[in-house]
Design an enzyme around this catalytic site. Structure first.
Site, mmCIF file in Angstrom:
data_model
loop_
_atom_site.group_PDB
_atom_site.id
_atom_site.type_symbol
_atom_site.label_atom_id
_atom_site.label_comp_id
_atom_site.label_asym_id
_atom_site.label_seq_id
_atom_site.Cartn_x
_atom_site.Cartn_y
_atom_site.Cartn_z
ATOM 1 N N GLN A 1 0.834 -1.193 0.000
ATOM 2 C CA GLN A 1 0.000 0.000 0.000
ATOM 3 C C GLN A 1 0.877 1.255 0.000
ATOM 4 O OE1 GLN A 1 -3.268 0.427 -0.189
ATOM 5 N NE2 GLN A 1 -3.915 -1.706 -0.108
ATOM 6 N N GLU B 1 -1.829 -15.343 -3.568
ATOM 7 C CA GLU B 1 -1.400 -14.191 -4.357
ATOM 8 C C GLU B 1 -0.979 -14.662 -5.749
ATOM 9 O OE1 GLU B 1 -0.249 -10.898 -6.185
ATOM 10 O OE2 GLU B 1 -1.387 -10.925 -4.315
ATOM 11 N N CYS C 1 -10.513 -1.115 -3.786
ATOM 12 C CA CYS C 1 -9.819 0.089 -4.245
ATOM 13 C C CYS C 1 -10.515 0.710 -5.448
ATOM 14 C CB CYS C 1 -8.360 -0.228 -4.575
ATOM 15 S SG CYS C 1 -8.139 -1.476 -5.864
#
Length: 459
Positions: A285, A340, A412
């Protein structure tokens, strides 16, 4: 409506600007056609230079180049290079990345809230009051820094002349820069714009909020001699870690891959007592307080579901920002599946959690991993933190089938979140809490944390 041309030979039209739209635009109309306008504020009367105006297109795009009737929320832009009015008067495009810099901060947050609300109504058929919360720059303080100096990571281009630069929005045009007001002081202090960067294609910079040494990663052009890299490094602060990506750094015929040329090829991040290793190409981030803010919001949302011994999935886990606090919450008797897709970022996570047997780090597409490890009852709770494209229909379908007690969705992008939420609602799920955070001041971007509850647990 008058039509003129600017110094860039752009067609200019006069428009009354309408409501804010997703993507950093306000909406206007010209002879029945929708025009998405950047650098304006709702209700303003402005002259707009059309940047994308094909006669056959359904809509046009444009930049405000002169304000005829200003909004009371307009202020002097925080960054000259990103100021559309100044840029077009100088015969260039504005730098991208600070498209709300001409708007007072409180109004920026109100506009972002309006976008989230509109997307929820249109795509998820849900009405919800939204407040976008400011985020202080430092723990225990109320100061948000005026929306500046928050970026701990920046990516820059390089001009053919070797000058640090950034792109204009939706353009290959490069604008040389001599500063970046949104970047932290640690990045600004590197004075990268003073270096001769000929032979470099891109520059990535990471300056951890913990205060450890910044990392600079150079992507070298093909055929650049190793001596050129040495010349560049000679201009860099000796205390700064540096890496290179490119065959020139490794010798003739080598593949393009990272090579640490000074210090370490990674940085260490600290969040609420947890430690993470993040390489230069790894995801983290970018707001200096974003990790702490989002972790706290996720843990608050999931509440009592994260009991000792629980089974949890952290999907789109990146370097494991949420994996670490989830593992601490469920304890040695619990289990955290950390998924991921990016190989590099997944390697970062494996380094961080290699001594924690309760954490399984898996590199791969979320949908593929859920297909084999996500059957009914597999998880008590899920943290879902997808990229801007969202989770997608297939991932939502698999999560509904897995029947977790709760999902914390970290979003986001308001549009992809609302779309995914609509699919959850079609399956009987409900939206519990929803918080939005201004983690990208001076831009249209906004981060949200939502609690999603299955039918059996709906209030």
């Amino acid at each position: 409506m008058s039509v003129t041309e600017t110094a860039r030979q752009e067609r200019v039209i006069e428009l009354r600007l309408g409501p804010v739209a997703h993507g950093g635009h306000v909406v206007a109309r010209h002879e029945g056609r929708v025009v998405f306008v950047r650098h304006g504020i709702p209700s303003e009367l402005a002259r707009v230079a059309l940047t994308d105006a094909d006669e056959g297109a359904k809509f046009w795009r444009g930049d405000v180049v002169e304000v005829l009737e200003a909004s009371p929320h307009r202020r002097e832009h925080v960054w000259d290079l990103a100021d559309s009015l100044r840029a077009h008067s100088e015969g260039r495009l504005p730098v991208g990345g600070a498209e709300f810099g001409h708007i007072a901060l409180d109004e920026q947050r109100r506009l972002k809230a309006a976008v989230i609300r509109e997307q929820l109504e249109r795509l998820a058929h849900l009405e919800r009051d939204i407040v976008v919360e400011p985020v202080p720059l430092r723990p225990g303080a109320a100061d948000d820094g005026g929306g500046l100096a928050w970026r701990t990571r920046c990516s820059f281009a390089v001009t053919p002349e070797g000058r640090l630069a950034m792109h204009a929005h939706r353009s290959e045009e490069l604008i040389p820069i001599t500063g970046m007001p949104l970047a932290t002081d640690e990045i600004d202090a590197l004075h990268l714009w003073e270096l001769d960067l000929r032979g470099v294609e891109r520059v990535e910079v990471a300056a951890p909020a913990s205060g450890s040494a910044p990392l600079v990663v150079f992507t070298l052009a093909d055929g650049v001699a190793p001596a050129r890299l040495t010349e560049i490094l000679d201009g860099l602060d000796p205390a700064v870690s540096a890496s290179a990506v490119g065959s020139a750094a490794l010798g003739p015929g080598a593949a393009r891959s990272p090579l640490t040329v000074r210090g370490r090829g990674s940085v260490t991040e600290h969040v609420l007592g947890h430690h993470y290793t993040v390489t230069g190409e790894g995801f983290w981030q970018i707001h200096r307080r974003a990790p702490e803010t989002l972790v706290t919001a996720v843990l608050d949302a999931l509440g009592g579901v994260l009991a000792a011994g629980a089974q949890v999935a952290d999907l789109y886990a990146g370097a494991g920002l949420f994996t670490a606090p989830l593992a601490a919450a469920v304890g040695p008797g619990g289990y955290v599946l950390s998924v991921e897709g990016s190989p590099g970022t997944s390697r970062d996570a494996r380094r961080t959690f290699k001594r924690q047997p309760e954490v399984a780090v898996v590199q791969g597409r979320v949908e593929r991993v859920l297909r084999t490890q996500g059957g009914p009852g597999a998880f008590d709770a899920v943290v879902l933190d997808p990229p801007r494209a969202g989770a997608g229909r297939e991932a939502v379908r698999q999560l509904v089938a897995a029947e977790p007690k709760a999902i914390a969705y970290v979003a986001c992008d308001p549009a992809s979140f609302a779309r995914d939420l609509g699919w959850f609602r079609d399956a009987g799920w409900t939206l519990g809490s929803l918080r939005a955070f201004d983690l990208y001041p001076m831009t249209h971007h906004v981060e949200s944390v939502a609690l999603l509850l299955p039918p059996a647990h709906a209030n």
